[in-house]
Design a protein around this motif. Structure first.
Motif, PDB file in Angstrom:
ATOM      1  N   ARG A 138       0.831  -1.188   0.025  1.00  0.00           N
ATOM      2  CA  ARG A 138       0.146   0.214  -0.047  1.00  0.00           C
ATOM      3  C   ARG A 138       0.918   1.380   0.023  1.00  0.00           C
ATOM      4  O   ARG A 138       0.337   2.342  -0.297  1.00  0.00           O
ATOM      5  N   VAL A 139       2.125   1.107   0.498  1.00  0.00           N
ATOM      6  CA  VAL A 139       3.079   2.483   0.562  1.00  0.00           C
ATOM      7  C   VAL A 139       3.585   2.763  -0.731  1.00  0.00           C
ATOM      8  O   VAL A 139       3.996   1.717  -1.554  1.00  0.00           O
ATOM      9  N   ASN A 140       3.616   3.972  -1.186  1.00  0.00           N
ATOM     10  CA  ASN A 140       4.186   4.268  -2.324  1.00  0.00           C
ATOM     11  C   ASN A 140       4.767   5.551  -2.084  1.00  0.00           C
ATOM     12  O   ASN A 140       5.143   6.198  -1.038  1.00  0.00           O
ATOM     13  N   VAL A 141       5.313   6.136  -3.353  1.00  0.00           N
ATOM     14  CA  VAL A 141       6.285   7.634  -3.109  1.00  0.00           C
ATOM     15  C   VAL A 141       5.154   8.614  -2.856  1.00  0.00           C
ATOM     16  O   VAL A 141       5.646   9.647  -2.105  1.00  0.00           O
ATOM     17  N   ASN A 142       3.850   8.716  -2.913  1.00  0.00           N
ATOM     18  CA  ASN A 142       2.984   9.418  -2.379  1.00  0.00           C
ATOM     19  C   ASN A 142       2.460   9.352  -0.992  1.00  0.00           C
ATOM     20  O   ASN A 142       1.827  10.183  -0.475  1.00  0.00           O
ATOM     21  N   THR A 143       2.894   8.301  -0.361  1.00  0.00           N
ATOM     22  CA  THR A 143       2.085   8.061   0.933  1.00  0.00           C
ATOM     23  C   THR A 143       2.650   9.005   1.913  1.00  0.00           C
ATOM     24  O   THR A 143       3.893   9.322   2.002  1.00  0.00           O
TER      25      THR A 143
END
Length: 483
Positions: A138-143
């Motif tokens: 669920r975690v990405n660069v926008n998190t």
């Protein structure tokens, strides 16, 4: 002169006991004195153990490392380390990895277009809090950094240094080197007095909005509120990503619905139905407050952190886990049934809640397709506004139970009531959609796609997200003219 009744030659003689009887009596008395001496020494030793001793070592302010606390509290520390153990499992819970999307593919339809549709697993013990969130798909660069909020004592430390606005202005990745300690002592205890406390601003603000001051709570209440700072539902405030509890109107599902109606917030837009959705996160405290256990004055810690005694020292077991993993020290303190009967009773209650949950989530999943079918048939956004709003809150009510731990056991009757509300709202959506479809000339059944496995659901939601959705309307044969 002898008595007339005394036989001749019979006079009183002194009674002589055998010598061994005296020795036996002396040994018994000596043994009794020895046993009493041991008992007295044991009592005094236990009393000495029971006296609250001054801490041997000073704990530094904002000490994140649980090993430093262990020097004063080794028993609590050893039990906290046991949260590494992944061996416990029950029908609906456990301490190890469990893929909810694999078990219930319908969840992928409900969370289509959102992170929980990519990864939704059972939480492991507190020991793994940092590791598991850092490795979540669920975690990405926008998190945002807010996703660290309940995972580490480093978070309240950073908030105290920077302020909540600066903390939430960072990205998740930017703080990976600074958030390293898993949930432990500092999250719940003052390092000087050991008094229970909460350091996360969201719960303080949540209670304040309900007119409650944190200083007014008793120690027993704090044994739940310390848990509630993380085991409550929340959202990230639009524009700031500040973690916020939707408690201004109260803690019930209806209070939460009213809050979001007034606020207008949404977590994401569903790619199938185009509904502006709300994600509920583990409202364990909210549900617990409606329970029989809560009404009798019990706390979360009474069941999930039962007391242990070693020597004369009584302390809370910091191996936080399901009470079913330790029935004798949790449930059996009050309920005098066998451990097997306790487990059977709990599972029976959970089975009934799961049945209600299954009915609601299946109806909600189909309702998403009903709205999409109506749109495909030509219904306008104006025509669909009411059913979209209904479905938003149908799923919110369902998630109030689905997202909570314990499969409804924290408050079984309230759980069933909320699920009934979710099913009722979803049924209204589906009935209204059938009427909308009829107005647009479609009277056949919607062509519901197959989402019976995780793989099929993944492919289906991906098609809707990329704009190549399958048709949900069956081809209708033209009417035949009668001659």
């Amino acid at each position: 002169m002898t008595n007339a009744n005394t036989p001749p030659n019979c006079e009183k003689q002194p009674c002589h006991c055998p010598a061994w009887v005296g020795w036996l009596f002396m040994v018994i008395v000596a043994g009794a004195i020895f046993v009493l001496g041991l008992l007295f020494a044991s009592v005094m030793e236990r009393r000495a153990e029971a006296v609250k001793r001054a801490a041997l070592f000073e704990i530094a302010p904002q000490e994140m490392d649980a090993e430093q606390w262990a020097r004063n509290y080794p028993r609590q520390y050893d039990s906290w380390r046991a949260t590494q153990n992944e061996s416990f499992t029950s029908k609906y819970a456990g301490s190890g990895h469990r893929d909810y999307l694999e078990e219930t593919p319908t969840n992928m339809i409900l969370f289509a277009g959102f992170g929980f549709g990519k990864d939704y697993c059972q939480a492991r013990g507190h020991w793994y809090a940092v590791t598991d969130v850092a490795n979540s798909p669920r975690v990405n660069v926008n998190t945002p950094a807010s996703c660290w909020y309940c995972k580490s004592p480093d978070v309240p430390r950073l908030i105290s240094e920077w302020g909540v606005e600066k903390f939430t202005s960072h990205s998740f990745d930017e703080l990976k080197d600074q958030v390293t300690h898993a949930i432990s002592c500092y999250d719940c205890h003052d390092e000087t007095t050991m008094k229970l406390r909460v350091l996360r601003p969201a719960i303080v603000d949540g209670f304040a909005k309900m007119g409650k001051n944190m200083d007014s709570f008793t120690h027993q209440e704090m044994r739940s509120i310390a848990c509630a700072q993380c085991h409550s539902t929340y959202y990230f405030e639009s524009g700031t990503n500040i973690v916020t509890f939707p408690w201004a109107n109260g803690l019930s599902a209806e209070n939460t619905e009213q809050y979001y109606q007034n606020d207008g917030f949404s977590d994401w837009t569903h790619p199938i139905s185009k509904v502006r959705m709300i994600k509920i996160r583990h409202p364990d405290y909210e549900l617990f407050t409606t329970s029989l256990h809560a009404s009798q004055g019990l706390s979360c810690a009474d069941c999930h952190m039962p007391y242990r005694t070693e020597g004369a020292e009584k302390f809370s077991d910091h191996h936080l886990k399901s009470p079913l993993g330790d029935v004798s020290r949790s449930c059996n303190v009050c309920h005098r049934w066998s451990e097997d009967e306790v487990r059977e009773r709990v599972t029976s209650i959970q089975d009934k809640v799961r049945e209600g949950r299954d009915r609601a989530e299946f109806a909600i999943a189909r309702a998403h397709f009903d709205i999409a079918a109506a749109a495909e048939a030509g219904a306008t956004d104006e025509e669909l506004a009411e059913v979209r709003d209904l479905l938003r809150y149908a799923q919110m009510h369902w998630d109030f139970i689905a997202a909570a731990n314990g499969m409804g056991f924290h408050s079984p009757q309230e759980s069933q009531r909320i699920l009934a509300t979710a099913l009722d709202k979803a049924s209204q959506v589906r009935l209204t959609c059938s009427r909308i479809l009829a107005r647009h000339g479609y009277t056949d059944e919607v062509a519901y796609p197959d989402f019976s496995t995780k793989e099929k659901a993944q492919e289906l939601t991906s098609r809707f997200a990329t704009g190549i959705a399958p048709s949900l309307l069956k081809k209708q044969e033209p009417a035949t003219e009668l001659h």
